[in-house]
Design a protein around this motif. Sequence first.
Motif, mmCIF file in Angstrom:
data_model
loop_
_atom_site.group_PDB
_atom_site.id
_atom_site.type_symbol
_atom_site.label_atom_id
_atom_site.label_comp_id
_atom_site.label_asym_id
_atom_site.label_seq_id
_atom_site.Cartn_x
_atom_site.Cartn_y
_atom_site.Cartn_z
ATOM 1 N N GLN A 457 0.926 -1.408 -0.255
ATOM 2 C CA GLN A 457 0.199 -0.152 0.007
ATOM 3 C C GLN A 457 0.666 0.695 0.034
ATOM 4 O O GLN A 457 1.708 1.629 0.460
ATOM 5 C CB GLN A 457 -0.735 -0.149 0.989
ATOM 6 N N GLU A 461 0.272 11.301 1.283
ATOM 7 C CA GLU A 461 -0.889 12.479 1.792
ATOM 8 C C GLU A 461 -0.713 13.112 2.371
ATOM 9 O O GLU A 461 0.623 13.890 2.500
ATOM 10 C CB GLU A 461 -1.482 11.416 3.328
ATOM 11 N N THR A 480 -1.605 -1.574 -3.600
ATOM 12 C CA THR A 480 -2.872 -0.031 -3.907
ATOM 13 C C THR A 480 -1.679 1.418 -4.068
ATOM 14 O O THR A 480 -1.626 1.541 -3.099
ATOM 15 C CB THR A 480 -4.397 -0.171 -2.901
ATOM 16 N N TYR A 481 -2.622 2.586 -4.408
ATOM 17 C CA TYR A 481 -1.945 3.871 -4.154
ATOM 18 C C TYR A 481 -3.483 4.597 -4.213
ATOM 19 O O TYR A 481 -3.680 4.572 -4.642
ATOM 20 C CB TYR A 481 -1.106 4.237 -5.748
ATOM 21 N N THR A 482 -2.312 5.368 -2.565
ATOM 22 C CA THR A 482 -3.695 6.425 -2.655
ATOM 23 C C THR A 482 -3.104 7.811 -1.986
ATOM 24 O O THR A 482 -2.317 7.972 -1.733
ATOM 25 C CB THR A 482 -4.418 6.024 -1.479
ATOM 26 N N THR A 484 -3.873 11.155 -1.660
ATOM 27 C CA THR A 484 -5.187 12.987 -0.642
ATOM 28 C C THR A 484 -4.267 14.141 -0.515
ATOM 29 O O THR A 484 -4.826 14.895 0.182
ATOM 30 C CB THR A 484 -5.318 12.101 0.726
ATOM 31 N N ASN A 502 -3.426 -4.110 -9.923
ATOM 32 C CA ASN A 502 -3.161 -2.502 -9.378
ATOM 33 C C ASN A 502 -4.179 -1.591 -9.179
ATOM 34 O O ASN A 502 -4.427 -2.082 -10.082
ATOM 35 C CB ASN A 502 -2.013 -2.306 -9.285
ATOM 36 N N GLU A 503 -4.236 -1.217 -8.142
ATOM 37 C CA GLU A 503 -5.617 0.033 -7.986
ATOM 38 C C GLU A 503 -4.777 1.226 -7.477
ATOM 39 O O GLU A 503 -3.814 1.595 -6.740
ATOM 40 C CB GLU A 503 -6.150 -0.254 -6.109
ATOM 41 N N TYR A 504 -5.103 1.871 -8.243
ATOM 42 C CA TYR A 504 -4.731 3.426 -8.325
ATOM 43 C C TYR A 504 -5.746 4.162 -7.900
ATOM 44 O O TYR A 504 -7.197 4.608 -9.272
ATOM 45 C CB TYR A 504 -4.155 3.851 -9.900
ATOM 46 N N GLU A 505 -5.964 5.309 -6.925
ATOM 47 C CA GLU A 505 -7.069 6.555 -6.389
ATOM 48 C C GLU A 505 -5.874 7.540 -6.413
ATOM 49 O O GLU A 505 -5.811 7.827 -5.175
ATOM 50 C CB GLU A 505 -7.756 5.871 -5.069
ATOM 51 N N VAL A 506 -5.013 7.788 -7.260
ATOM 52 C CA VAL A 506 -4.500 9.171 -7.025
ATOM 53 C C VAL A 506 -4.681 10.393 -8.225
ATOM 54 O O VAL A 506 -4.073 11.299 -7.338
ATOM 55 C CB VAL A 506 -3.348 9.032 -7.863
ATOM 56 N N GLY A 507 -6.038 10.368 -8.556
ATOM 57 C CA GLY A 507 -6.526 11.209 -9.242
ATOM 58 C C GLY A 507 -5.550 11.886 -9.804
ATOM 59 O O GLY A 507 -4.242 11.113 -10.631
#
Length: 535
Positions: A457, A461, A480-482, A484, A502-507
């Motif tokens: 992960q 942030e 996973t990439y987050t 904020t 892989n999940e990319y939630e970085v906009g």
Amino acid sequence: MHRLLFGLFCAIVVAGCQRYGHTVKQVPDAPANASTVTNYADSTITLPAGVHYKRGALHTFFYGKHYRPVWYTPVTVKVLDIGTAYGGLKPVQMGGSRQTISLRTETANGTEYVLRSIDKEPAGALSPGLQKSYIANIARDATSATHPYAALALPHMAKAVGIYHTSPELVYVPHDPRLGKFTQTIGGTVVLMERRPDGNQQDNPDMGNAEKVKSTRSMLTERLSDNDTKVDARNYLRARLFDMLIGDWSRHEDNWRWAELKHDKKAYTYRPVPRDRDNVFYKLHDAPIPWITRLFNYKPHFRTYRTHIGNLKKLNYNARHLDALILAELEQNDWKEVADSVKTALTDEVIETAFRKMPDNIYTLSAGPIIAKLKHHRDHLNQIAEDYYAILAKEAIVVGSDKHEQFIVKPLNDKEIQVQVYKINKDKEVEDLLFERTYTASQTDELILYGLDGDDQFVLEGEATPSLKISIWGGDGADTYTATYKKKITNRICITDSTYGNEYEVGDRAKVKPNDNIRAKDFSGSGWLLHFYLD
């Protein structure tokens, strides 16, 4: 003018082409009674380590004085009696590189001692076509830039500094029929004999009384595959600062062994055991030909031992990959504390006592200038540590493992970024803090994170805008990439990972570069081993 230059060139070539029948053996031919088993206990022999390094004035002028007088000065050496040494030694097998004669022996209880020739044959590393050439002759002669007895002075200082070490002993190996099939290979050779830094060392405090001492490959495999494994970074830094004090430019991965120490029921900490101190107090660049090779940047990490330590990046070139990985967790204040401690421990008395381990006539002949330089380095160790810290900090790396980790990257302000790495279990629950360090833009240009294998992960942030470049290589596993971050900072944060799982939630807070052909060095623990020179 052309004739003068041509004449000078011819003189140089002639000086360098003086042939000698090079052998690392001091007594190549066996005596007439060599077939008879002899009791060598309490016997000594007086002979030079390398009489062939005594060359004429013309050769010495062009190729350097180096440590030639040390090599050709006779010394009195203890004769090895394999029947009584350490309770009796059994020859096991030849080893070493193509440049060194090396014999492994063992006692009745399995403790191993290695005998390594004090002289070298560097031409052995050349192609067969070059081994009888002018180049080979010069390569052989360059061995005179090393001090044949330097390793004898190091154990006392290493113990004072608080690092593990071997304890070499100078002995002569006779043409002893008890050597069996190895007699012709190693008989007649002056060697450094020391306990082999490998396997069970529970009775040896100089190696931490470790149940196991392992190779660098084994240590790195453990470190990169399991995040419960640690390397004692502060102790490694002590060892590396000592390397710099003595000018040891040959600290590649195979010149280390690692004591495996348990720090709980399922985890280990590794501490370094330096070995093969062949290139300390090196003295090469003291004549025209060596200086020419330096001008052409040939082997720039071959560093002459001087009062001023010089280019730290070149001196530490062979250790660069281990340094970047192991010292990553230490902040600048850690370096200062360790440097202060090493400097305090290495007193004048410790240094002078250490060099008395050399043969008396060799101490008189060579120790004074070396001791003066070493004390100067010691007195300036804080600056040396500060300068090398700055070199490593420019491009800082944080390397995970093949297990699961959580990386938290948080700008504290526009100048500082905090990185924390936590262990996470298979249920994605956060457990132990593995790593924490704050990086500053004034010291670090780029911060590179490697997740390797495992389901990692990456959490980006914070409210501040980071002012240094951040590169993230996720590696294998379902990552996973987050992100904020409050502001769009795509140009400073780059994520590289595959398109699979892989999940990319970085906009628009980070730039994602999908890549399904990531090189092995960035992909997993086994791939990361490709960064290193391993046996």
